[in-house]
Scaffold this active site. Structure first.
Site, PDB file in Angstrom:
ATOM      1  N   GLU A 254      25.017 -12.680 -61.999  1.00 16.02           N
ATOM      2  CA  GLU A 254      26.248 -12.058 -62.478  1.00 16.02           C
ATOM      3  C   GLU A 254      26.775 -12.756 -63.733  1.00 16.02           C
ATOM      4  O   GLU A 254      27.984 -13.021 -63.884  1.00 16.02           O
ATOM      5  CB  GLU A 254      27.312 -12.046 -61.372  1.00 16.02           C
ATOM      6  CG  GLU A 254      26.843 -11.335 -60.104  1.00 16.02           C
ATOM      7  CD  GLU A 254      27.922 -11.241 -59.023  1.00 16.02           C
ATOM      8  OE1 GLU A 254      29.017 -11.808 -59.227  1.00 16.02           O
ATOM      9  OE2 GLU A 254      27.672 -10.599 -57.983  1.00 16.02           O
TER      10      GLU A 254
ATOM     11  N   GLU B 153      21.921  -8.546 -53.645  1.00 19.01           N
ATOM     12  CA  GLU B 153      22.870  -9.109 -52.686  1.00 19.01           C
ATOM     13  C   GLU B 153      23.680  -7.998 -52.043  1.00 19.01           C
ATOM     14  O   GLU B 153      24.190  -7.113 -52.734  1.00 19.01           O
ATOM     15  CB  GLU B 153      23.862 -10.082 -53.354  1.00 19.01           C
ATOM     16  CG  GLU B 153      23.282 -11.399 -53.807  1.00 19.01           C
ATOM     17  CD  GLU B 153      24.353 -12.302 -54.428  1.00 19.01           C
ATOM     18  OE1 GLU B 153      25.551 -12.087 -54.132  1.00 19.01           O
ATOM     19  OE2 GLU B 153      23.982 -13.198 -55.207  1.00 19.01           O
TER      20      GLU B 153
END
Length: 498
Positions: free
Chosen positions: A119, A266
């Site tokens: 991220e 995820e």
């Protein structure tokens, strides 16, 4: 040397072939912010015992990579955020990283993917300018090592990159990052790699202020009148998970890219939270993750891409008690660090087989629940729910105490133990709750108890007939394993004759 190189090539080729044939998979993330993290060998033993075939490491830990050798478990290794800057600025650093952390372990360790950071754009935007150069340098190093056909490079991104994800058909990336995202997508297109997405319906639901029903977040089936519909495409969405993936596909399409598959790196659900986090609980975590596994392993994609399976990694193997933030941040784990057993019943095969101690949780009537609703739940469980309610009849071991709560508890649990592997839940109009305390007493033995060998009514217990899935993934894996053995043998035999 010639034979050794051929054998290496064959091993790499057969690993690649096996991966393609096997279809959709569910893997698991292995975080390390754990006070008593098990040894690498014990972690691998946990993976094997639960038939976990894909793992994501957040770094390139040498002990883990060595322990994973000769297991066939597919490994996604991570370039840490701290390493991105140097790799992005130097091709030689990238080459050294590949040599040390990938080439040195292959083919015995089945490394298939490299995730560059986590991220990065939303968490450390100052590094974003060197993200794509780092990806390019790593790919060039793989090409130089002749590993690019086996190992792909990508970078996981958060749903936060998409300011408005519903309806999916109108979703777009944050325009301020379009240049960087366009470069990422171009790289993925050029290298035939996947877009990595971190998708958390837990946060989508808890931050949604009641816009969507909890069933939608937990991948539970919605009645027709509650189906979530995109008004532009009229696509029906059965889960927030699918909607998040589709919103990402539409965002990619908005930048004029197609045929870039999405892998969810995820997702998961916390099993414990603080007083202000009521949705972080054991029942929801069990429901979400088991429903997720079944959904992914049906090999289908979201409504806009129905033929593109959604390979997915669950977050995460163990609780990371050293993480900062709310209580829920520390409780996403699936297994105990002490012995590798399940924190709650879980099946990575997507079949009816649940791994772990089946007595770990029971479904019983809530204290103070509405009596009329409880009686309706009892009637449903013993009727349409097909629970075996013989033991709560007069003269049977579980008849006393003769009250609705006691009888409902027995019926609720019998239904839950039999049907949870195919989507059955412990709710009953909010009159039931999950407990880890075995409610059995005297000769009244509840289904799922470690003391259960025969039914409470003296007969051998049997599973109730109910909806079941197709042939489980375990059988498919056995058949494909034979295919793999024959394929490998046919490739190796001519080499042995050289």
């Amino acid at each position: 040397m010639k034979i050794q190189n051929c054998h290496t090539s064959v091993l790499l080729l057969t690993f690649a072939t096996f991966n393609i044939v096997l279809g959709a998979f569910v893997g698991v993330n292995i975080g390390t912010d754990v006070t008593d993290l098990p040894s690498a060998s014990n972690i691998v033993a946990t993976l094997k015992s639960h038939q976990i075939t894909h793992v994501r490491l957040y770094d390139a830990n040498a002990h883990m990579l060595q322990a994973l050798s000769n297991t066939s478990i597919e490994v996604l290794v991570g370039v840490t955020d701290k390493e991105i800057l140097r790799i992005g600025e130097s091709p030689s650093v990238a080459a050294s990283w590949i040599s040390k952390n990938v080439a040195a372990y292959m083919p015995h360790t089945n490394i298939t993917t490299i995730a560059v950071g986590s991220e990065v754009i939303t968490s450390i935007p100052n590094i974003a300018p060197v993200l794509v150069p780092a990806m390019n340098h790593l790919h060039s190093a793989l090409v130089a090592s002749n590993l690019h056909f086996r190992v792909k490079v990508s970078t996981p991104q958060s749903m936060d990159l998409i300011p408005k994800s519903f309806p999916p058909s109108t979703a777009t990336f944050n325009s301020s990052w379009n240049s960087t995202i366009h470069q990422i997508l171009q790289f993925l297109k050029n290298t035939n790699s996947s877009y990595m997405l971190n998708a958390y319906p837990y946060y989508g639901y808890t931050k949604g202020d009641g816009i969507f029903p909890i069933e939608y977040a937990l991948l539970r089936s919605l009645p027709a009148v509650k189906k979530i519909v995109d008004p532009n495409t009229l696509f029906h969405y059965d889960s927030m998970f699918d909607a998040m993936v589709d919103a990402t596909y539409y965002s990619i399409k908005a930048l004029n890219f197609n045929d870039i598959p999405i892998v969810v790196t995820e997702t998961g659900w916390p099993r414990l939270g603080g007083s202000h986090e009521p949705d972080a609980n054991l029942e929801n975590a069990e429901t979400y993750n088991n429903n997720l596994i079944r959904r992914v392993l049906n090999d289908s994609g979201p409504p806009s891409q129905p033929k593109v399976a959604i390979n997915t990694y669950i977050y995460e193997l163990f609780d990371e008690d050293k993480r900062i933030g709310p209580i829920s941040e520390k409780h996403w784990g699936l297994f105990y660090t002490t012995n590798g057993s399940n924190l709650y019943p879980l099946s990575f095969s997507g079949s009816n087989q649940i791994f772990g101690n089946s007595s770990a949780s029971f479904c019983v009537a809530k204290d103070g629940a509405d009596a009329d609703k409880m009686e309706a739940g009892l009637d449903w469980a013993c009727g349409q729910g097909r629970a075996n309610c013989g033991s709560i009849q007069a003269g049977k071991p579980c008849y006393f105490p003769n009250d609705v709560k006691s009888h409902a508890s027995y019926a609720y649990n019998d239904y839950y133990q039999k049907m949870r592997s195919v989507g059955g839940t412990c709710d009953f109009d909010d009159t039931a709750i999950i407990t880890t305390q075995d409610p059995s007493y005297g000769s009244c033995i509840y289904a799922g108890s470690s003391n259960m060998s025969i039914g409470g009514d003296g007969s051998f217990s049997s599973m109730a007939l109910g909806p079941v899935g197709p042939v489980g993934a375990g059988l498919k894996l056995q058949v494909l394993s034979l295919h793999y053995v024959f394929s490998c043998t046919s490739l190796l035999l001519p080499l042995m004759l050289l």
